[in-house]
Design an enzyme around this catalytic site. Structure first.
Site, short mmCIF file in Angstrom:
data_model
loop_
_atom_site.label_atom_id
_atom_site.label_comp_id
_atom_site.label_asym_id
_atom_site.label_seq_id
_atom_site.Cartn_x
_atom_site.Cartn_y
_atom_site.Cartn_z
CE LYS A 54 -3.90 -2.24 2.37
NZ LYS A 54 -4.55 -2.48 3.47
CD GLN A 100 -3.39 -4.23 6.56
OE1 GLN A 100 -3.40 -3.11 5.96
NE2 GLN A 100 -3.99 -5.33 6.31
CG ASP A 123 -9.50 -0.09 4.99
OD1 ASP A 123 -9.19 -0.12 3.83
OD2 ASP A 123 -8.81 -0.42 5.99
#
Ligand code: NAD
Length: 301
Positions: A54, A100, A123
């Site tokens: 990422k 994460q 997200d």
């Protein structure tokens, strides 16, 4: 007939190129770059490698990314405090904040995710963003679900009136994807009416006779996390098969990544198929970058 390949890596590369140009425009206008802050808890190898890819992709398109690493023992209260601090820009401007997953077992994941302000929730997991998506006015769409929809649009797969069967009902993948594919005439990337208006069946661990559902799918998406769950006899000839699963298996003394679909057998039946790796994974990453740029644009300054 061998299925055509849905090449997620190539598509992600093309999307990255257009994002790079959009990021330059943003940077020219606001004299700064969009910035993503990632929280990585513990040292799980898979999470570490996702975060690395990422951050590398962010750099390629000109988005600044900072990874804040904290030890696995960090408790819920400390993580919530950390995320709130990031949201106050204590670690530099944070247009997008990403925690994460998975978090260690002792951590209350919902409490930590809820600490991410909805306008920086790249997200798309915050209840406000989930609610907006369910009402057909999405802001940040969960990246994997957005990537699958984009893959279908890019391959010119018609969705309106088609039967999409999604296996897996997680808040991260299956559920938002069901909402997206069922949404009324969505507008994605300026294209109106593509990637939506499907008839959706959402299957899960308690679904009976899974194959009866999957065999009726024009579009079949597997998002479970179980190697070889989808075998050739479960697929309608010519169907579009998208494999979201990521599973590490040991084969011939080597460790390798596979999806949920028995790729070699299913490719002889399906019309289109996405590989693992090189399918949905790269699109998930690029959708995160798109969400980060959107967060920066919404914030301005
Ligand atoms: P999850 O564990 O939260 O959800 C799994 C879902 O599968 C559940 O809804 C469960 O009901 C369903 N399920 C379990 N066993 C089943 C069975 N036998 N038949 C039918 N349904 C069953 O997982 P998740 O976070 O949604 O991830 C699913 C998979 O996708 C994992 O392999 C994960 O690694 C992968 N993933 C990939 C990406 C990517 O970028 N490619 C992103 C996110 C997740």
């Amino acid at each position: 007939m061998t299925a055509q390949l849905l090449d997620g890596r190539a598509l992600a590369g093309r999307i990255e190129e257009s994002l790079r140009a959009e990021v330059e425009t943003f940077a020219g206008m606001f004299r700064r770059r969009p910035r993503l802050v990632v929280v990585l808890v513990g040292d799980m190898a898979a999470s570490g490698s996702y975060v690395k890819s990422k951050a590398a992709a962010a750099e390629r398109v000109g988005i600044d990314a900072e990874v804040i690493r904290v030890p696995a023992e960090t408790d819920t209260a400390a993580l919530v405090a950390l995320v709130r601090g990031i949201a106050r820009d204590a670690h530099g401007p944070a247009d997008g904040i990403l925690v994460q997953l998975p978090l260690p077992k002792h951590v209350d994941t919902v409490a930590v995710l809820d600490a991410v302000p909805p306008d920086r929730d790249v997200d798309g997991f915050h209840p406000e963003n989930a609610g907006l998506l369910s009402q057909g006015r999405p802001r940040f769409i969960p990246c994997t679900a957005a990537g699958v929809q984009r893959m279908l649009i890019d391959a010119d797969v018609p969705t309106a009136g088609r039967h999409a069967v999604i296996v897996g009902r997680s808040d991260i993948v299956g559920k938002p994807l069901a909402l997206l594919l069922a949404s009324k005439s969505p507008t994605i990337g300026g294209l109106r009416g593509q990637g939506g208006d499907a008839t959706v069946t959402l299957c899960h661990s308690r679904s009976e006779n899974l194959a009866d559902h999957t065999r009726r799918a024009d579009i079949l998406v597997a998002a479970v996390g179980r190697p070889n769950l989808i075998t050739a006899d479960m697929v309608k000839p010519g169907a579009v098969v998208i494999d979201v699963g990521i599973n590490r298996i040991e084969q011939d003394g080597k460790s390798r990544l596979v999806g949920d679909v028995d790729f070699e057998a299913v490719r002889e039946v399906a019309g289109w198929i996405s590989p693992v790796p090189g399918g949905v994974g790269p699109l998930t990453v690029v959708m995160l970058l798109a969400n980060t740029l959107l967060a920066a644009e919404l914030r301005g300054k």
